[in-house]
Design a protein around this motif. Structure first.
Motif, PDB file in Angstrom:
ATOM      1  N   VAL A 115       0.839  -1.203   0.000  1.00 54.56           N
ATOM      2  CA  VAL A 115       0.000   0.000   0.000  1.00 54.56           C
ATOM      3  C   VAL A 115       0.874   1.254   0.000  1.00 54.56           C
ATOM      4  CG1 VAL A 115      -1.595   1.373   1.391  1.00 54.56           C
ATOM      5  CG2 VAL A 115      -2.021  -1.064   1.075  1.00 54.56           C
ATOM      6  N   MET A 116       1.865   1.294   0.874  1.00 57.36           N
ATOM      7  CA  MET A 116       2.715   2.495   0.986  1.00 57.36           C
ATOM      8  C   MET A 116       3.537   2.711  -0.288  1.00 57.36           C
ATOM      9  SD  MET A 116       1.759   3.516   3.935  1.00 57.36           S
ATOM     10  CE  MET A 116       2.859   4.634   4.803  1.00 57.36           C
ATOM     11  N   TYR A 117       4.068   1.634  -0.849  1.00 61.29           N
ATOM     12  CA  TYR A 117       4.876   1.763  -2.062  1.00 61.29           C
ATOM     13  C   TYR A 117       4.016   2.150  -3.250  1.00 61.29           C
ATOM     14  CZ  TYR A 117       8.470   0.721  -5.517  1.00 61.29           C
ATOM     15  OH  TYR A 117       9.388   0.814  -6.547  1.00 61.29           O
ATOM     16  N   ASN A 118       2.798   1.604  -3.324  1.00 61.72           N
ATOM     17  CA  ASN A 118       1.879   1.956  -4.401  1.00 61.72           C
ATOM     18  C   ASN A 118       1.533   3.437  -4.382  1.00 61.72           C
ATOM     19  OD1 ASN A 118      -1.374   2.231  -4.967  1.00 61.72           O
ATOM     20  ND2 ASN A 118      -0.324   0.987  -6.506  1.00 61.72           N
ATOM     21  N   ARG A 119       1.232   3.954  -3.192  1.00 59.55           N
ATOM     22  CA  ARG A 119       0.882   5.377  -3.096  1.00 59.55           C
ATOM     23  C   ARG A 119       2.088   6.265  -3.384  1.00 59.55           C
ATOM     24  NH1 ARG A 119      -4.045   6.888  -0.550  1.00 59.55           N
ATOM     25  NH2 ARG A 119      -3.163   8.979  -0.700  1.00 59.55           N
ATOM     26  N   ARG A 120       3.261   5.812  -3.000  1.00 64.29           N
ATOM     27  CA  ARG A 120       4.480   6.569  -3.304  1.00 64.29           C
ATOM     28  C   ARG A 120       4.678   6.667  -4.812  1.00 64.29           C
ATOM     29  NH1 ARG A 120       9.613   4.521  -5.742  1.00 64.29           N
ATOM     30  NH2 ARG A 120      11.255   5.912  -4.990  1.00 64.29           N
ATOM     31  N   ASN A 121       4.404   5.558  -5.543  1.00 68.47           N
ATOM     32  CA  ASN A 121       4.580   5.553  -6.991  1.00 68.47           C
ATOM     33  C   ASN A 121       3.569   6.435  -7.700  1.00 68.47           C
ATOM     34  OD1 ASN A 121       6.771   3.851  -6.913  1.00 68.47           O
ATOM     35  ND2 ASN A 121       5.582   1.990  -7.277  1.00 68.47           N
ATOM     36  N   LYS A 122       2.468   6.729  -7.025  1.00 66.48           N
ATOM     37  CA  LYS A 122       1.469   7.642  -7.586  1.00 66.48           C
ATOM     38  C   LYS A 122       1.763   9.099  -7.193  1.00 66.48           C
ATOM     39  CE  LYS A 122      -2.294   4.277  -7.763  1.00 66.48           C
ATOM     40  NZ  LYS A 122      -3.643   3.907  -7.279  1.00 66.48           N
ATOM     41  N   PHE A 123       2.901   9.319  -6.547  1.00 64.10           N
ATOM     42  CA  PHE A 123       3.292  10.651  -6.063  1.00 64.10           C
ATOM     43  C   PHE A 123       2.238  11.255  -5.137  1.00 64.10           C
ATOM     44  CE2 PHE A 123       5.807   9.962  -9.816  1.00 64.10           C
ATOM     45  CZ  PHE A 123       7.064  10.430  -9.444  1.00 64.10           C
ATOM     46  N   ASN A 124       1.563  10.365  -4.421  1.00 68.19           N
ATOM     47  CA  ASN A 124       0.565  10.790  -3.446  1.00 68.19           C
ATOM     48  C   ASN A 124       0.711   9.914  -2.201  1.00 68.19           C
ATOM     49  OD1 ASN A 124      -1.645  12.018  -2.236  1.00 68.19           O
ATOM     50  ND2 ASN A 124      -3.123  10.669  -3.255  1.00 68.19           N
ATOM     51  N   PRO A 125       1.875  10.016  -1.523  1.00 67.11           N
ATOM     52  CA  PRO A 125       2.142   9.067  -0.430  1.00 67.11           C
ATOM     53  C   PRO A 125       1.249   9.290   0.782  1.00 67.11           C
ATOM     54  CG  PRO A 125       3.809  10.786  -0.473  1.00 67.11           C
ATOM     55  CD  PRO A 125       2.957  10.991  -1.695  1.00 67.11           C
ATOM     56  N   LEU A 126       1.060   8.207   1.516  1.00 61.19           N
ATOM     57  CA  LEU A 126       0.436   8.296   2.838  1.00 61.19           C
ATOM     58  C   LEU A 126       1.548   8.683   3.807  1.00 61.19           C
ATOM     59  CD1 LEU A 126      -1.643   5.047   2.492  1.00 61.19           C
ATOM     60  CD2 LEU A 126      -2.599   7.347   2.684  1.00 61.19           C
ATOM     61  N   TRP A 127       1.409   9.844   4.420  1.00 61.39           N
ATOM     62  CA  TRP A 127       2.512  10.473   5.155  1.00 61.39           C
ATOM     63  C   TRP A 127       2.647   9.869   6.561  1.00 61.39           C
ATOM     64  CZ3 TRP A 127       4.590  13.952   1.694  1.00 61.39           C
ATOM     65  CH2 TRP A 127       5.743  14.624   2.115  1.00 61.39           C
ATOM     66  N   ASN A 128       3.010   8.590   6.603  1.00 59.31           N
ATOM     67  CA  ASN A 128       3.122   7.893   7.888  1.00 59.31           C
ATOM     68  C   ASN A 128       4.348   6.995   7.915  1.00 59.31           C
ATOM     69  OD1 ASN A 128      -0.162   7.828   7.342  1.00 59.31           O
ATOM     70  ND2 ASN A 128       0.395   8.348   9.437  1.00 59.31           N
ATOM     71  N   SER A 129       4.819   6.721   9.116  1.00 58.81           N
ATOM     72  CA  SER A 129       5.712   5.597   9.375  1.00 58.81           C
ATOM     73  C   SER A 129       4.946   4.644  10.278  1.00 58.81           C
ATOM     74  CB  SER A 129       7.002   6.060  10.051  1.00 58.81           C
ATOM     75  OG  SER A 129       7.791   6.816   9.157  1.00 58.81           O
TER      76      SER A 129
END
Length: 202
Positions: free
Chosen positions: A74-88
């Protein structure tokens, strides 16, 4: 697992009762730092995942490793869309006697270890954990170690809040403590005049 309960609105420490740890299914516990609204969206994703898993009604359920792998995607997918989920995120759990602890950040970087941390904790808490953690640590000693880490972080972060929860997960399930405050001591000489002797200070 331990987390404070502060929620900031910009640079304002606006909320002081934000729960950052949630049980996921029967075997997992999720903790998060970062954007609260993105964490809520992740929890919605996980609710759908657990519901879909339960609908099979096959006597099996997702373990912590499977949930962690899902979160990394999920996190990598959103990063690739340049719309990351801003969490650790930190995901821990126990299934069939096997303990699991992993972390994933906002761009999908993930790993498993005996102890993990997010944010400032990577720099200040993990050195303490490396030095004092061991395999046979009791629950009481583990709580003391986590409190020591949280106290160090509280002293060194102006936006931290002295209100935290500690969670425990076993084969029987998740237990999250009631919020409480740490005992602190602010009379250290370095705290009274922190700029003394600093080059170029006011």
């Amino acid at each position: 697992m331990a987390a404070d309960m502060g929620g900031s609105y910009g640079s304002t420490l606006r909320y002081k009762s934000v729960e950052r740890m949630k049980p996921i299914g029967k075997h997992s516990l999720l903790g998060a730092s970062g954007e609260i609204s993105d964490f809520q969206e992740i929890l919605r994703y996980l609710d759908e995942l657990i519901l879909y898993d339960n609908m099979w009604d096959d006597g099996n359920s997702l373990g912590p490793k499977e949930v962690h792998n899902y979160l990394t995607r999920v996190m990598y997918n959103r990063r690739n869309k340049f719309n990351p989920l801003w969490n650790s995120l930190v995901l821990g759990g126990v299934k069939n006697g096997h303990k699991y602890l992993g972390t994933v950040n906002m761009i999908g970087v993930n790993f498993e270890d005996n102890h993990v941390a997010t944010g400032f904790g990577n720099h200040l808490a993990r050195p303490i954990l490396r030095q004092e953690w061991h395999e046979n640590l009791s629950f009481e000693d583990g709580v003391k170690l986590l409190e020591k880490c949280m106290r160090v972080l509280l002293y060194r972060d102006r936006s931290a809040v002295n209100k935290l929860q500690i969670a425990k997960i076993t084969e029987e399930g998740v237990t999250i403590s009631q919020p409480y405050s740490l005992k602190t001591y602010w009379e250290y000489s370095a705290f009274e005049n922190p700029a003394q002797g600093a080059v170029g200070s006011w």
